[in-house]
Structure formats: structure tokens, C-alpha cells
Write a protein that holds these residues in place. Structure first.
Motif, PDB file in Angstrom:
ATOM      1  N   TRP A 206       0.823  -1.205   0.000  1.00  0.00           N
ATOM      2  CA  TRP A 206       0.000   0.000   0.000  1.00  0.00           C
ATOM      3  C   TRP A 206       0.856   1.255   0.000  1.00  0.00           C
ATOM      4  CZ3 TRP A 206      -4.827   0.592  -1.282  1.00  0.00           C
ATOM      5  CH2 TRP A 206      -5.707  -0.494  -1.208  1.00  0.00           C
ATOM      6  N   GLY A 207       2.016   1.215   0.683  1.00  0.00           N
ATOM      7  CA  GLY A 207       2.906   2.365   0.667  1.00  0.00           C
ATOM      8  C   GLY A 207       3.458   2.634  -0.716  1.00  0.00           C
ATOM      9  N   SER A 208       3.761   1.575  -1.468  1.00  0.00           N
ATOM     10  CA  SER A 208       4.242   1.738  -2.828  1.00  0.00           C
ATOM     11  C   SER A 208       3.145   2.267  -3.741  1.00  0.00           C
ATOM     12  CB  SER A 208       4.763   0.396  -3.359  1.00  0.00           C
ATOM     13  OG  SER A 208       5.209   0.504  -4.682  1.00  0.00           O
ATOM     14  N   ARG A 209       1.913   1.918  -3.431  1.00  0.00           N
ATOM     15  CA  ARG A 209       0.803   2.316  -4.288  1.00  0.00           C
ATOM     16  C   ARG A 209       0.384   3.767  -4.076  1.00  0.00           C
ATOM     17  NH1 ARG A 209      -4.885  -1.060  -4.881  1.00  0.00           N
ATOM     18  NH2 ARG A 209      -5.441  -0.248  -6.928  1.00  0.00           N
ATOM     19  N   GLN A 210       0.329   4.220  -2.820  1.00  0.00           N
ATOM     20  CA  GLN A 210      -0.180   5.569  -2.561  1.00  0.00           C
ATOM     21  C   GLN A 210       0.752   6.435  -1.726  1.00  0.00           C
ATOM     22  OE1 GLN A 210      -3.880   4.356  -0.631  1.00  0.00           O
ATOM     23  NE2 GLN A 210      -3.050   4.908   1.367  1.00  0.00           N
ATOM     24  N   GLY A 211       2.002   5.993  -1.544  1.00  0.00           N
ATOM     25  CA  GLY A 211       2.951   6.772  -0.758  1.00  0.00           C
ATOM     26  C   GLY A 211       2.835   6.454   0.721  1.00  0.00           C
ATOM     27  N   VAL A 212       3.945   6.583   1.433  1.00  0.00           N
ATOM     28  CA  VAL A 212       3.950   6.316   2.869  1.00  0.00           C
ATOM     29  C   VAL A 212       3.602   7.612   3.584  1.00  0.00           C
ATOM     30  CG1 VAL A 212       5.302   5.517   4.830  1.00  0.00           C
ATOM     31  CG2 VAL A 212       5.678   4.516   2.572  1.00  0.00           C
ATOM     32  N   GLN A 213       2.420   7.687   4.131  1.00  0.00           N
ATOM     33  CA  GLN A 213       1.923   8.888   4.786  1.00  0.00           C
ATOM     34  C   GLN A 213       0.873   8.493   5.814  1.00  0.00           C
ATOM     35  OE1 GLN A 213      -0.446  11.223   1.932  1.00  0.00           O
ATOM     36  NE2 GLN A 213      -0.290   9.486   0.530  1.00  0.00           N
ATOM     37  N   PHE A 214       0.427   9.478   6.599  1.00  0.00           N
ATOM     38  CA  PHE A 214      -0.510   9.207   7.681  1.00  0.00           C
ATOM     39  C   PHE A 214      -1.785   8.541   7.182  1.00  0.00           C
ATOM     40  CE2 PHE A 214      -4.161  10.619  10.224  1.00  0.00           C
ATOM     41  CZ  PHE A 214      -3.826  10.077  11.458  1.00  0.00           C
ATOM     42  N   SER A 215      -2.249   8.944   5.987  1.00  0.00           N
ATOM     43  CA  SER A 215      -3.502   8.394   5.461  1.00  0.00           C
ATOM     44  C   SER A 215      -3.417   6.895   5.197  1.00  0.00           C
ATOM     45  CB  SER A 215      -3.901   9.120   4.168  1.00  0.00           C
ATOM     46  OG  SER A 215      -2.930   8.932   3.160  1.00  0.00           O
ATOM     47  N   LEU A 216      -2.227   6.328   5.263  1.00  0.00           N
ATOM     48  CA  LEU A 216      -2.078   4.889   5.061  1.00  0.00           C
ATOM     49  C   LEU A 216      -2.855   4.107   6.115  1.00  0.00           C
ATOM     50  CD1 LEU A 216      -0.516   3.094   3.047  1.00  0.00           C
ATOM     51  CD2 LEU A 216       1.311   2.933   4.731  1.00  0.00           C
ATOM     52  N   THR A 217      -3.017   4.694   7.296  1.00  0.00           N
ATOM     53  CA  THR A 217      -3.772   4.014   8.357  1.00  0.00           C
ATOM     54  C   THR A 217      -5.248   3.883   8.000  1.00  0.00           C
ATOM     55  OG1 THR A 217      -4.145   6.106   9.527  1.00  0.00           O
ATOM     56  CG2 THR A 217      -2.199   4.821  10.146  1.00  0.00           C
ATOM     57  N   PHE A 218      -5.739   4.723   7.080  1.00  0.00           N
ATOM     58  CA  PHE A 218      -7.156   4.679   6.725  1.00  0.00           C
ATOM     59  C   PHE A 218      -7.499   3.465   5.869  1.00  0.00           C
ATOM     60  CE2 PHE A 218      -7.008   9.567   7.033  1.00  0.00           C
ATOM     61  CZ  PHE A 218      -7.173   9.485   8.412  1.00  0.00           C
ATOM     62  N   VAL A 219      -6.471   2.768   5.383  1.00  0.00           N
ATOM     63  CA  VAL A 219      -6.744   1.533   4.650  1.00  0.00           C
ATOM     64  C   VAL A 219      -7.518   0.560   5.527  1.00  0.00           C
ATOM     65  CG1 VAL A 219      -5.658  -0.460   3.533  1.00  0.00           C
ATOM     66  CG2 VAL A 219      -4.725   1.824   3.190  1.00  0.00           C
ATOM     67  N   VAL A 220      -7.276   0.653   6.839  1.00  0.00           N
ATOM     68  CA  VAL A 220      -7.954  -0.232   7.778  1.00  0.00           C
ATOM     69  C   VAL A 220      -9.471  -0.033   7.725  1.00  0.00           C
ATOM     70  CG1 VAL A 220      -7.883   1.334   9.752  1.00  0.00           C
ATOM     71  CG2 VAL A 220      -7.856  -1.098  10.148  1.00  0.00           C
ATOM     72  N   LEU A 221      -9.911   1.181   7.387  1.00  0.00           N
ATOM     73  CA  LEU A 221     -11.347   1.441   7.327  1.00  0.00           C
ATOM     74  C   LEU A 221     -12.004   0.681   6.185  1.00  0.00           C
ATOM     75  CD1 LEU A 221     -11.389   5.282   8.073  1.00  0.00           C
ATOM     76  CD2 LEU A 221     -11.724   3.370   9.663  1.00  0.00           C
ATOM     77  N   LYS A 222     -11.259   0.489   5.078  1.00  0.00           N
ATOM     78  CA  LYS A 222     -11.808  -0.307   3.970  1.00  0.00           C
ATOM     79  C   LYS A 222     -11.769  -1.795   4.305  1.00  0.00           C
ATOM     80  CE  LYS A 222     -13.352   2.105   0.475  1.00  0.00           C
ATOM     81  NZ  LYS A 222     -12.565   2.382  -0.720  1.00  0.00           N
ATOM     82  N   ALA A 223     -10.938  -2.178   5.297  1.00  0.00           N
ATOM     83  CA  ALA A 223     -10.896  -3.585   5.688  1.00  0.00           C
ATOM     84  C   ALA A 223     -12.108  -3.966   6.531  1.00  0.00           C
ATOM     85  CB  ALA A 223      -9.615  -3.884   6.463  1.00  0.00           C
ATOM     86  N   LEU A 224     -12.750  -2.994   7.165  1.00  0.00           N
ATOM     87  CA  LEU A 224     -13.904  -3.308   8.017  1.00  0.00           C
ATOM     88  C   LEU A 224     -15.065  -3.903   7.218  1.00  0.00           C
ATOM     89  CD1 LEU A 224     -13.909  -0.275  10.484  1.00  0.00           C
ATOM     90  CD2 LEU A 224     -12.984  -2.575  10.817  1.00  0.00           C
TER      91      LEU A 224
END
Length: 293
Positions: A206-224
Motif C-alpha cells: 500500500w505504501g508503494s501504491r499511494q505513498g507512505v503517509q498518515f492516510s495509510l492508516t485509513f486503509v484499515v477502514l476499507k478492511a472493516l
């Protein structure tokens, strides 16, 4: 028709990556009954650690191994220091503990390694691959293949190995597992260590796809929604749920969004998840709770 198939394939490949994040939840919930909301923060921490080590001049594989060691130690420390003392508390107490822990991990990661956006290059060229009249992203293909291999390995681990069978026994009946000599604490440490490894793989992709940044933690919301649709206790459910979420998200953005006059990717899959909760609360592969009175 070709555009529809391209959109569907792109959504399915993205769904495999969503499933990868969801598997981190499933591993811990299946073994200990804890919904680890800090999994998203662990994904961010893994990606930040890797790019920081790479910026210091470490070789790719050496940086990956060091990051893996750090994530495994972090995951085991979280289980040992934070969650084990709370193991006899209510589920909401454990959930709140992991929720608070997610902010601690995010804050400490950015304090130590910086909060700026980092580019993460895995050497995967993001160019379209022609499959007949259809164009498919090369990065999505490689990322989905890597995630699929990991999912397959975890499925074999849970269903074939002695440790995996012991973990399934603990998930079914912890007291009975303890009575036949299964060492609960040792297996929990193994599960949390594996969850740290999953966080590393997810963080790199995911970091390679959209950059390593704070918003990376929001991927967890799509996992719900993936967990709700597939079930909280099934790796197979995480895979199927990820595919459904990825495909539904991609198709709805293209075909439903224009009808409603805007983007629907931020909320459509949650509507789908609520519908599943109303129809099948345990998810497609989840274990239904049976209460005897």
C-alpha cells in the motif's frame, strides 16, 4: 464491454490487497477474540520503518528483514504488555485499548521517523499489460500475486501445521485447549508475530501504491466492510470479502457515481456492509454464535 471487464478486474485486484489488511484482523481475532484496531497503525509503522532504513542506505532485503524483526517484536510487545493484562476484561475494554494503542503507534512512528510523505519504490513498473483487448495494471497484478501467495501460505499454516491446528482449537474452545496441554500464551505470541509480518507486507504494497503517509492508516477502514462481509474468523472469508468489496467499489464508482452526481467510493461499500449485517450478521464464512438458555 472491455471497459467493464477492465474495471471489474482492477477492482478484484484491489480487493486482494484489502483482504491482505483484513487477514491481520482475522489472525488475532481468531486466536484471542481481540479486534485489533491498531492493525492499521502497524501497517503505517512497517512502511515508515522500511523507507527510513532505505533512506539510511540499507539494501532492500536487509531493510526488509530488519523491518520484519522490528514489527514482530512490536506485535509481541503489544500482546504481552498491553493486551495480556486486560485479557479477562470485556470486549469493549480490549477494543478501546487497541484503539488507543493505534494512536500511540501512529504518533511514535511519526515522531521518530518523521511525518512527511515518503515515496516507496519496490521496483514494480506500473505500466498496463495487454490481455487481448483488456488493459491491466502491472503493479496490481504483482501486488495481488504477492498478497495471494501470502494468503495461501497462511491458509496452509492454519489448516495443516500443528501450530495452526492448535490455534483453531483455541478459537473453538480455549478452556478445552488448555485442558489438553496447549500453551495459550506461546501461541498468542506466534499469532501476533505473524500479524506483524502481514502488516509489513501490507505496508510495503500500500505504501508503494499511494505513498507512505498518515492516510495509510485509513486503509484499515476499507478492511472493516471486508470483515463484515466475509466474517471475522475466516481467512477464506477475508479473501471473498475483499474481492466483493474491491469489485463493488470499482463498479459503483464508475456506474453509480455519475447517477448520483459525485464520488461514491468513500461510502458505497459501507452501505453494502450494513446490508450484509441485516441479512447475515456473521458474514458469509463467519461462525454463528449459538447461545443455550
Amino acid at each position: 464491454m472491455a471497459f467493464l471487464i477492465e474495471t471489474l478486474i482492477g477492482g478484484l485486484l484491489s480487493g486482494v490487497m484489502y483482504a491482505l489488511v483484513a487477514i491481520g484482523f482475522v489472525l488475532i481475532y481468531k486466536a484471542s477474540g481481540v479486534f485489533n484496531f491498531a492493525q492499521g497503525a502497524m501497517v503505517l509503522c512497517a512502511a515508515l520503518t522500511f523507507v527510513t532504513l532505505r533512506d539510511q542506505g540499507l539494501a532492500f532485503w536487509f531493510a526488509a528483514l530488519v523491518t520484519l524483526a522490528i514489527m514482530v517484536v512490536l506485535a509481541i510487545a503489544v500482546e504481552r504488555v498491553v493486551l495480556r493484562p486486560l485479557m479477562n476484561q470485556s470486549q469493549i475494554t480490549l477494543f478501546m485499548a487497541t484503539l488507543g494503542l493505534s494512536f500511540v503507534i501512529e504518533g511514535m512512528s511519526q515522531l521518530v521517523m518523521g511525518a512527511s510523505v515518503h515515496e516507496l519504490d519496490l521496483g514494480i513498473v506500473d505500466t498496463p499489460v495487454e490481455v487481448g483487448p483488456i488493459l491491466v495494471s502491472q503493479f496490481d497484478l504483482v501486488a495481488a500475486a504477492a498478497a495471494g501467495i501470502l494468503v495461501l501460505a497462511l491458509s496452509v499454516f492454519f489448516n495443516v501445521t500443528r501450530i495452526g491446528i492448535s490455534l483453531r482449537a483455541i478459537a473453538d474452545d480455549p478452556q478445552a485447549a488448555l485442558s489438553i496441554g496447549i500453551r495459550l500464551q506461546r501461541l498468542w505470541r506466534i499469532v501476533w508475530g505473524v500479524a506483524g509480518f502481514v502488516a509489513l507486507v501490507a505496508g510495503l504494497l500500500w505504501g508503494s501504491r499511494q505513498g507512505v503517509q498518515f492516510s495509510l492508516t485509513f486503509v484499515v477502514l476499507k478492511a472493516l466492510p471486508v470483515l463484515i462481509i466475509g466474517g471475522f474468523t475466516s481467512i477464506a472469508g477475508a479473501i471473498v470479502g475483499g474481492l466483493i468489496v474491491g469489485a463493488a467499489d470499482a463498479l459503483a464508482e464508475i456506474y453509480v457515481g455519475p447517477l448520483l452526481g459525485g464520488s461514491v467510493s468513500t461510502w458505497f461499500v459501507y452501505v453494502l456492509a450494513v446490508a450484509f449485517l441485516l441479512i447475515r450478521p456473521a458474514g458469509l464464512f463467519g461462525e454463528r454464535a449459538i447461545e443455550r438458555v
